[in-house]
Design an enzyme around this catalytic site. Structure first.
Site, PDB file in Angstrom:
ATOM      1  N   ASP A   1       6.332  20.268 -34.281  1.00 42.72           N
ATOM      2  CA  ASP A   1       7.141  20.865 -33.223  1.00 42.72           C
ATOM      3  C   ASP A   1       8.472  20.123 -33.149  1.00 42.72           C
ATOM      4  O   ASP A   1       8.506  18.895 -33.220  1.00 42.72           O
ATOM      5  CB  ASP A   1       6.395  20.785 -31.892  1.00 42.72           C
ATOM      6  CG  ASP A   1       7.009  21.678 -30.835  1.00 42.72           C
ATOM      7  OD1 ASP A   1       8.166  21.430 -30.443  1.00 42.72           O
ATOM      8  OD2 ASP A   1       6.320  22.607 -30.387  1.00 42.72           O
TER       9      ASP A   1
ATOM     10  N   HIS B   1       0.327  31.106 -31.749  1.00 43.36           N
ATOM     11  CA  HIS B   1       0.267  29.769 -32.340  1.00 43.36           C
ATOM     12  C   HIS B   1      -0.561  28.860 -31.446  1.00 43.36           C
ATOM     13  O   HIS B   1      -0.666  29.075 -30.247  1.00 43.36           O
ATOM     14  CB  HIS B   1       1.667  29.193 -32.572  1.00 43.36           C
ATOM     15  CG  HIS B   1       2.529  29.110 -31.361  1.00 43.36           C
ATOM     16  ND1 HIS B   1       3.089  30.221 -30.757  1.00 43.36           N
ATOM     17  CD2 HIS B   1       2.929  28.044 -30.619  1.00 43.36           C
ATOM     18  CE1 HIS B   1       3.810  29.844 -29.711  1.00 43.36           C
ATOM     19  NE2 HIS B   1       3.722  28.524 -29.594  1.00 43.36           N
TER      20      HIS B   1
END
Length: 112
Positions: free
Chosen positions: A32, A97
């Site tokens: 991320d 996700h």
């Protein structure tokens, strides 16, 4: 008129660079770019669904979660799996996700 590709579709197509930590024929896992934990990965299905509850096939749902566990265990002994579903559920990118959060020295409350 076809919808624009999602951010994750563009990452999967290698149009946008990303730190890929895992990939197979169905999924990609990336770091991320705005981590909420020392280890913050995203497991993204290559087949697009806007949100988790659009996946109605039990086998597909199982494969997604098993892949998230596999990736998590490659990076940490203890971890948290998290899914945001819908805008009011905190979802920002509308492509299913799973977040993998891990790496806290004393648990998630110790991370600031």
């Amino acid at each position: 008129m076809t919808p624009s590709p999602t951010l994750f579709e563009r990452i999967i197509a290698r149009e946008i660079p990303s730190d890929i930590v895992y990939e197979d024929d169905r999924y990609v896992a990336i770091r991320d770019i705005a981590p909420k934990a020392p280890i913050h990965l995203l497991v993204i299905p290559k087949q697009v669904s806007a949100r988790l509850d659009e996946i109605t096939d039990a086998e597909e749902m199982g494969r997604l979660w098993l892949t998230a566990v596999k990736v998590a265990r490659q990076h940490a002994e203890d971890y948290r799996l998290l899914v945001n579903s819908g805008e009011k559920g905190g979802q920002v990118v509308f492509h299913t996700h799973i977040h993998i959060l891990a790496g806290w020295e004393h648990g998630p409350e110790s991370y600031t």
